[in-house]
Design a protein around this motif. Structure first.
Motif, PDB file in Angstrom:
ATOM      1  N   ALA A  84       0.834  -1.208   0.000  1.00  0.00           N
ATOM      2  CA  ALA A  84       0.000   0.000   0.000  1.00  0.00           C
ATOM      3  C   ALA A  84       0.867   1.257   0.000  1.00  0.00           C
ATOM      4  CB  ALA A  84      -0.926  -0.012   1.213  1.00  0.00           C
ATOM      5  N   LEU A  85       1.958   1.237   0.763  1.00  0.00           N
ATOM      6  CA  LEU A  85       2.863   2.389   0.786  1.00  0.00           C
ATOM      7  C   LEU A  85       3.512   2.594  -0.579  1.00  0.00           C
ATOM      8  CD1 LEU A  85       4.538   1.788   4.263  1.00  0.00           C
ATOM      9  CD2 LEU A  85       3.004   3.674   3.661  1.00  0.00           C
ATOM     10  N   ALA A  86       3.927   1.499  -1.206  1.00  0.00           N
ATOM     11  CA  ALA A  86       4.542   1.614  -2.531  1.00  0.00           C
ATOM     12  C   ALA A  86       3.543   2.137  -3.553  1.00  0.00           C
ATOM     13  CB  ALA A  86       5.088   0.261  -2.969  1.00  0.00           C
ATOM     14  N   HIS A  89       2.981   5.983  -2.547  1.00  0.00           N
ATOM     15  CA  HIS A  89       4.121   6.901  -2.499  1.00  0.00           C
ATOM     16  C   HIS A  89       5.313   6.481  -3.358  1.00  0.00           C
ATOM     17  CE1 HIS A  89       2.004   8.731   0.819  1.00  0.00           C
ATOM     18  NE2 HIS A  89       2.119   7.654   1.577  1.00  0.00           N
ATOM     19  N   GLY A  90       5.333   5.252  -3.861  1.00  0.00           N
ATOM     20  CA  GLY A  90       6.544   4.741  -4.498  1.00  0.00           C
ATOM     21  C   GLY A  90       6.379   4.272  -5.921  1.00  0.00           C
ATOM     22  N   ARG A  91       5.378   4.804  -6.627  1.00  0.00           N
ATOM     23  CA  ARG A  91       5.153   4.471  -8.037  1.00  0.00           C
ATOM     24  C   ARG A  91       4.948   2.975  -8.266  1.00  0.00           C
ATOM     25  NH1 ARG A  91       9.103   8.652 -11.454  1.00  0.00           N
ATOM     26  NH2 ARG A  91       8.610  10.499 -10.196  1.00  0.00           N
ATOM     27  N   GLY A  92       4.574   2.275  -7.195  1.00  0.00           N
ATOM     28  CA  GLY A  92       4.153   0.886  -7.341  1.00  0.00           C
ATOM     29  C   GLY A  92       5.251  -0.122  -7.579  1.00  0.00           C
ATOM     30  N   ILE A  93       6.522   0.228  -7.277  1.00  0.00           N
ATOM     31  CA  ILE A  93       7.590  -0.759  -7.447  1.00  0.00           C
ATOM     32  C   ILE A  93       8.363  -0.937  -6.145  1.00  0.00           C
ATOM     33  CG2 ILE A  93       7.869  -0.312  -9.908  1.00  0.00           C
ATOM     34  CD1 ILE A  93      10.483   1.178  -9.174  1.00  0.00           C
ATOM     35  N   LEU A  94       8.884  -2.156  -5.959  1.00  0.00           N
ATOM     36  CA  LEU A  94       9.669  -2.483  -4.775  1.00  0.00           C
ATOM     37  C   LEU A  94      10.781  -3.440  -5.185  1.00  0.00           C
ATOM     38  CD1 LEU A  94       6.334  -3.219  -3.917  1.00  0.00           C
ATOM     39  CD2 LEU A  94       7.377  -2.404  -1.803  1.00  0.00           C
ATOM     40  N   ASP A  95      11.834  -3.460  -4.392  1.00  0.00           N
ATOM     41  CA  ASP A  95      12.940  -4.380  -4.640  1.00  0.00           C
ATOM     42  C   ASP A  95      13.182  -5.251  -3.418  1.00  0.00           C
ATOM     43  OD1 ASP A  95      13.542  -3.553  -7.228  1.00  0.00           O
ATOM     44  OD2 ASP A  95      14.816  -1.913  -6.516  1.00  0.00           O
ATOM     45  N   ILE A  96      13.341  -6.557  -3.652  1.00  0.00           N
ATOM     46  CA  ILE A  96      13.804  -7.483  -2.616  1.00  0.00           C
ATOM     47  C   ILE A  96      15.320  -7.540  -2.725  1.00  0.00           C
ATOM     48  CG2 ILE A  96      13.726  -9.853  -1.762  1.00  0.00           C
ATOM     49  CD1 ILE A  96      10.974 -10.093  -3.137  1.00  0.00           C
ATOM     50  N   THR A  97      16.013  -7.403  -1.600  1.00  0.00           N
ATOM     51  CA  THR A  97      17.468  -7.317  -1.626  1.00  0.00           C
ATOM     52  C   THR A  97      18.109  -8.668  -1.322  1.00  0.00           C
ATOM     53  OG1 THR A  97      17.942  -6.875   0.716  1.00  0.00           O
ATOM     54  CG2 THR A  97      17.153  -5.023  -0.617  1.00  0.00           C
ATOM     55  N   GLN A 103      12.949  -2.750  -0.325  1.00  0.00           N
ATOM     56  CA  GLN A 103      13.255  -1.336  -0.501  1.00  0.00           C
ATOM     57  C   GLN A 103      12.119  -0.637  -1.240  1.00  0.00           C
ATOM     58  OE1 GLN A 103      18.134  -1.552  -0.503  1.00  0.00           O
ATOM     59  NE2 GLN A 103      17.107  -1.315  -2.466  1.00  0.00           N
ATOM     60  N   LEU A 104      11.668   0.469  -0.654  1.00  0.00           N
ATOM     61  CA  LEU A 104      10.687   1.343  -1.286  1.00  0.00           C
ATOM     62  C   LEU A 104      11.422   2.379  -2.123  1.00  0.00           C
ATOM     63  CD1 LEU A 104       8.449   2.009   1.846  1.00  0.00           C
ATOM     64  CD2 LEU A 104       7.776   0.645  -0.131  1.00  0.00           C
ATOM     65  N   ARG A 105      10.868   2.736  -3.272  1.00  0.00           N
ATOM     66  CA  ARG A 105      11.489   3.704  -4.178  1.00  0.00           C
ATOM     67  C   ARG A 105      10.599   4.939  -4.341  1.00  0.00           C
ATOM     68  NH1 ARG A 105      16.649   1.963  -4.481  1.00  0.00           N
ATOM     69  NH2 ARG A 105      16.763  -0.259  -4.959  1.00  0.00           N
ATOM     70  N   TRP A 106      11.197   5.999  -4.852  1.00  0.00           N
ATOM     71  CA  TRP A 106      10.484   7.213  -5.260  1.00  0.00           C
ATOM     72  C   TRP A 106       9.735   7.893  -4.106  1.00  0.00           C
ATOM     73  CZ3 TRP A 106      11.935   9.141  -9.676  1.00  0.00           C
ATOM     74  CH2 TRP A 106      12.351   8.295 -10.711  1.00  0.00           C
ATOM     75  N   ILE A 107      10.272   7.790  -2.903  1.00  0.00           N
ATOM     76  CA  ILE A 107       9.595   8.363  -1.739  1.00  0.00           C
ATOM     77  C   ILE A 107       9.927   9.852  -1.627  1.00  0.00           C
ATOM     78  CG2 ILE A 107       9.341   8.255   0.762  1.00  0.00           C
ATOM     79  CD1 ILE A 107       8.262   5.805  -0.789  1.00  0.00           C
ATOM     80  N   GLN A 108       8.898  10.693  -1.514  1.00  0.00           N
ATOM     81  CA  GLN A 108       9.107  12.109  -1.224  1.00  0.00           C
ATOM     82  C   GLN A 108       9.253  12.280   0.284  1.00  0.00           C
ATOM     83  OE1 GLN A 108       5.534  13.560  -3.282  1.00  0.00           O
ATOM     84  NE2 GLN A 108       6.887  14.583  -4.742  1.00  0.00           N
TER      85      GLN A 108
END
Length: 631
Positions: A84-86, A89-97, A103-108
């Motif tokens: 939901a956060l992605a 706030h994060g353009r709908g993409i996430l990375d598993i490390t 990791q959440l991306r594109w966060i203001q």
């Protein structure tokens, strides 16, 4: 702080830490959220990494947030919250490390306070996931589930995490610190790349066989390349493991160099001091002597837990899904959460190879789960190429990377899939810079991003490594090609996959490398007898299929193997040059000597590499609910 104060000439990060602890930036997060990201002071840009918030120069005004998930164990509620956060706030993409985090991306930055609050509501934190901290504790993704573990080590990973997260005693290390804690015998965590690795072992203590950990120290990737973690010659019980890990970290805090940041990882202190001094200092800090190393219980093979596997509870299975290059959409993550509830118990596991496991699936539900639309995209039965694909973030979001990795890795893998259909397993790992976050150093084929000149133009390129590995017989990868333009990689990799033999190369590397350290007496095979004092007894289910083990029988060191449900015993001495057969990999009905790669038939002992050689064999006889070896 802790005996280290900033002085002229010490690196800038040490000055920043001396001025204010990284955790103390929490008081400024709300203020910066109101003022805007441009107001963030340069020193606080670094301190925010203690809170898992990372400014990315490739995406000005947007941040990455790294979520700590100890041992990769999470659940549907947490994944729904992250998705939901992605989405918002994060353009709908996430990375598993490769450290089992998300990791959440594109966060203001204006959204950071509310994101931290929402994560906290489902039991998640971002604390200490960057900079000079103990990073996420890595562990076997199927801890407590797999039949191929000595014991479930995930409670130890959680106990150690609870010990240091939020505690300022651990927030001023000289450099980052990576730890893996595993009871899995299948080498799924790349233990030898870690500052501390606790790996499954048994020791004879007080007349009993105790399951616990051997301790390895000083491994790393990054600047200076792959340093293979060294045995500390210490065995720890699970109940003391977190305390010992803590003491090692604090030893590094107090004695590690704080000068040039590319030469101050724990590996450099271990190299300077040697294992004996590290162990003596550790025992002095703990105020007690530590037991010497036990017998390493890891198998020669490695796994990524992708596929459908029976759990310890024979009515349940876990389903490992390949997540190509670790990137998922928020919709996919929500769907994974739904499937975990609908078909399992709501639990989800993340793997060090950036994949996902849905555990606790009852047999009657397996068919419906495998028919779900998501599993046609995130497959439990991927191609060999896609199953072994790992990639770091790359220049798209990472400040250190020099080339784009994820999209390129996926595109090239898809091209290779269309051309190669032999199903031969191959692990291709991409790292966009020398930091090595893609673990290219321990892959069949490792690709390290560089820049190269082609016809006067600067292009993305890679150095190509082959034959690297971790595990009980780790090998340094060999760089075979330099500055290979990425546009030529489909052809280059196709040739390597078709005609390369990574395991044969590893055997040769082991044969020409420095001889292994002589094991301590505690690590040697031990004489075992049954309750009546008769010949050494092997318990019925002691060895999983495909595994080997060394025992001492009437003064003879014997290698015992289970192949297709049958036990075989050979003298644990290769007749070629004396290698330990118990440490070899099994291929079909043969064991392959780890020293020079000679193959020996398990039943007859005949050598397929040189028919003039034959390993001595011994009968294995059923007795007293187990087996004895007639030697």
């Amino acid at each position: 702080m802790f005996g280290h104060s900033w002085r002229a000439g010490v690196n800038k990060i040490e000055q920043i830490k001396a001025e204010k602890d990284g955790l103390d930036v929490d008081a400024d997060i709300a203020r910066y959220a109101e003022l805007g990201w441009q107001a963030i002071q340069e020193s606080d840009v670094e301190r925010l990494k203690w809170w898992g918030v990372f400014m990315r120069r490739h995406t000005p005004g947007h941040f990455m947030m790294r979520i700590r998930i100890p041992n990769g164990i999470t659940n549907a509620a947490q994944l729904r919250a992250i998705a939901a956060l992605a989405q918002r706030h994060g353009r709908g993409i996430l990375d598993i490390t490769t450290r089992q985090q998300i990791q959440l991306r594109w966060i203001q930055f204006e959204h950071v306070p509310s994101i931290l609050s929402e994560l906290g509501a489902v039991g998640l934190v971002t604390l200490q996931t960057g900079m000079d901290n103990i990073r996420n504790i890595v562990g076997c993704a199927v801890a407590g589930l797999t039949r191929n573990e000595l014991f479930d080590a995930s409670p130890v990973a959680r106990a150690f995490t609870d010990m240091f997260v939020g505690d300022r005693a651990y927030t001023n290390l000289p450099r980052k610190f990576n730890v893996t804690i595993t009871g899995c015998r299948e080498n799924c965590v790349h233990a030898e790349t870690q500052d501390i690795a606790l790996v499954p072992a048994t020791a004879e203590l007080g007349g009993r066989t105790i399951a616990g950990f051997n301790v390895l120290i000083g491994g790393k990737n990054g600047s200076g390349g792959y340093r293979i973690a060294r045995p500390l010659d210490v065995f720890v019980r699970p109940e003391e493991a977190a305390e010992v890990c803590s003491a090692i970290v604090l030893l590094f805090r107090d004695h590690g160099s704080r000068d040039a940041r590319n030469k101050i990882r724990f590996a450099f202190l271990v190299e300077e001091w040697g294992e004996t001094r590290v162990r003596d200092t550790l025992e002095a800090r703990l105020g007690r002597a530590l037991d010497r190393a036990g017998a390493d219980e890891r198998l020669p093979e490695a796994t990524n837990h992708v596929g459908i596997f029976r759990q310890k509870d024979v009515s349940l299975s876990y389903v490992g899904l390949a997540i190509p290059v670790g990137r998922v959409t928020s919709e996919q993550l929500k769907e994974i959460a739904r499937l975990a509830v609908a078909y399992g118990t709501g639990e989800v596991r993340l793997t060090p190879d950036q994949n996902v496991v849905i555990p606790n699936v009852p047999d009657p539900k397996l068919g419906n789960l495998t028919a779900e639309p998501l599993l046609k995209v995130l497959r439990y039965d991927p191609s060999a190429i896609m199953a072994g694909l790992v990639s770091c973030t790359g220049i798209e979001f990472c400040n250190l990377a020099v080339i784009e990795t994820k999209a390129r890795a996926l595109k090239i893998a898809q091209t290779l899939e269309s051309k190669i259909h032999d199903g031969k397993p191959v692990r291709i790992h991409w790292s966009g810079c020398p930091a090595g976050c893609g673990n290219h150093t321990v892959a069949d084929i490792g690709l390290l991003g560089v820049k190269a000149k082609v016809d006067g133009q600067t292009v993305d390129a890679v150095d190509v490594f082959v034959g690297g590995s971790s595990g009980p017989q780790p090998t340094q990868a060999v760089k075979i090609l330099e500055n290979v333009p990425c546009d030529t990689l489909p052809t280059v990799l196709e040739g390597l996959i078709r005609y390369g033999e990574p395991e044969k190369l590893r055997r040769r590397l082991r044969a020409i490398s420095t001889p292994p350290l002589t094991p301590s007496p505690a690590a040697s095979p031990r004489e075992r007898v049954d309750d009546a004092g008769r010949r050494p007894l092997l318990l019925k289910d002691e060895l999983p299929d495909g595994a080997g083990k060394a025992l001492v029988v009437n003064g003879h060191e014997i290698a015992v193997f289970r192949c297709a449900g049958t036990l075989y015993a050979l003298l644990n001495q290769c007749p070629h040059e004396g290698g330990s057969l118990a440490g070899g990999a099994m291929e079909g009905d043969e064991v392959i000597c780890p020293l020079h790669g000679y193959g020996f038939n398990l039943k007859t002992g005949v050598c397929s590499t040189d028919p003039r050689l034959q390993a001595k064999t011994f009968p294995v006889v059923a007795q007293q609910g187990g087996f004895v070896i007639d030697a």
